[in-house]
Design a protein around this motif. Sequence first.
Motif, PDB file in Angstrom:
ATOM      1  N   ILE A  68      42.743  18.918  41.367  1.00  0.00           N
ATOM      2  CA  ILE A  68      41.475  19.307  42.041  1.00  0.00           C
ATOM      3  C   ILE A  68      41.247  20.783  42.472  1.00  0.00           C
ATOM      4  O   ILE A  68      42.132  21.765  42.849  1.00  0.00           O
ATOM      5  CB  ILE A  68      41.234  18.262  43.173  1.00  0.00           C
ATOM      6  N   ARG A  72      38.010  22.574  46.964  1.00  0.00           N
ATOM      7  CA  ARG A  72      37.353  21.406  47.061  1.00  0.00           C
ATOM      8  C   ARG A  72      38.487  21.056  48.159  1.00  0.00           C
ATOM      9  O   ARG A  72      38.513  19.630  48.822  1.00  0.00           O
ATOM     10  CB  ARG A  72      36.945  20.385  45.591  1.00  0.00           C
ATOM     11  N   GLN A  76      38.261  18.651  51.152  1.00  0.00           N
ATOM     12  CA  GLN A  76      38.464  17.453  51.458  1.00  0.00           C
ATOM     13  C   GLN A  76      40.270  17.294  52.684  1.00  0.00           C
ATOM     14  O   GLN A  76      40.017  16.026  53.495  1.00  0.00           O
ATOM     15  CB  GLN A  76      39.085  16.719  50.178  1.00  0.00           C
ATOM     16  N   THR A 179      31.150  16.339  54.502  1.00  0.00           N
ATOM     17  CA  THR A 179      30.958  15.977  53.388  1.00  0.00           C
ATOM     18  C   THR A 179      29.686  15.552  52.200  1.00  0.00           C
ATOM     19  O   THR A 179      29.575  16.024  51.244  1.00  0.00           O
ATOM     20  CB  THR A 179      30.624  14.631  53.839  1.00  0.00           C
ATOM     21  N   LEU A 182      30.370  18.851  50.352  1.00  0.00           N
ATOM     22  CA  LEU A 182      31.289  18.921  48.955  1.00  0.00           C
ATOM     23  C   LEU A 182      30.222  18.625  47.988  1.00  0.00           C
ATOM     24  O   LEU A 182      30.876  19.428  46.787  1.00  0.00           O
ATOM     25  CB  LEU A 182      32.244  17.712  49.106  1.00  0.00           C
ATOM     26  N   ASP A 185      30.532  16.700  43.711  1.00  0.00           N
ATOM     27  CA  ASP A 185      31.695  16.912  42.687  1.00  0.00           C
ATOM     28  C   ASP A 185      32.378  16.345  42.979  1.00  0.00           C
ATOM     29  O   ASP A 185      33.374  15.632  42.627  1.00  0.00           O
ATOM     30  CB  ASP A 185      32.017  18.373  42.567  1.00  0.00           C
ATOM     31  N   ALA A 186      32.330  15.961  44.392  1.00  0.00           N
ATOM     32  CA  ALA A 186      33.615  14.769  44.998  1.00  0.00           C
ATOM     33  C   ALA A 186      33.507  13.879  44.914  1.00  0.00           C
ATOM     34  O   ALA A 186      32.558  13.234  44.513  1.00  0.00           O
ATOM     35  CB  ALA A 186      33.057  15.020  47.149  1.00  0.00           C
ATOM     36  N   SER A 191      37.501  11.960  47.301  1.00  0.00           N
ATOM     37  CA  SER A 191      37.032  11.214  48.528  1.00  0.00           C
ATOM     38  C   SER A 191      38.286  10.372  49.970  1.00  0.00           C
ATOM     39  O   SER A 191      38.167  10.363  51.080  1.00  0.00           O
ATOM     40  CB  SER A 191      35.839  11.472  48.862  1.00  0.00           C
TER      41      SER A 191
END
Length: 303
Positions: A68, A72, A76, A179, A182, A185-186, A191
């Motif tokens: 990851i 990001r 998260q 959120t 993000l 791409d999350a 998540s």
Amino acid sequence: MGNALARAGLAGPALILLAIALFSANDVAMKLLSAGFGAAQVITWRCGVGLALVGPVALAQAIRTRGIPRARLALQLLRAVLIHCSGLTFFVAFARLPLFDAYVVFFTAPFVTLALARVLLGEVVPRTAWLWASLGFAGVALALSPGIASASGAGRGPLIGYLAAFAGTCSYALLMVVTRRLGPDARLAESMSIPALAGLAAIGPFAAMTWQAPSAADIVLLSLTGALWAGGNVSLTAAIRFASPARLAPYDFTAMVWAIGYDALVFGTAPGAVEVAGAAVVVAACLGHARSDSGSGARRGRA
């Protein structure tokens, strides 16, 4: 069906409504469990269930993409902190307040979300969103008025319950904005898995110190909270992929309808005529927002 909803601009609202329904059912289970278990044990258990449900998918995705990205991952982890802050504080609130009263405090969330979306994301918040959110909050104020006018003058529970509910509300509103930051791409499994892992690591040791052996019925209820929590978070993350927090915020008011229903059916706390009238105003505000939102979406599509 999903593609049709996305093309019509309805995917975000549909998913946030699903998330609210799942979270509301989870809140009922949390309130029931609060009579016999501590917050740490309940949250640790639901994190374990959530990780079991989506962890394998998240791990496979991380292996395929070679991990990851650091930026990001940082977001998260921030989401994980906000999720568990909201969970812990609402557990405290649900243990001390009727479900309806805790939700009334939660209904300040759309205003907090609208403000944060403007300040932190630079998103333009339509005037109609503020207007419908204001109408929804007016319905909330109407529904709460019998409690405010009660003999104690402070609602139907201790102050700590209301303060905890407000802290959870602020955490939830900031969670919506993070959120959104993000972006697309999350991954949904990621998540959900990162907050579950973080919860097990950070809260698990406290749960071990105060662990209470659950009965068979408690195991079912504890596991149900995990499934509802996981489903709600996945739906919330997916909703924000399709629509901004500012657009989705007024739909949070629909939780009032669930709160009134669950208080009456599960906890035997029937709403009065004023509470029902307030709920009707909230529903009207959400329907009005949905109508104006779909109209603006159509105009954007023709532009």
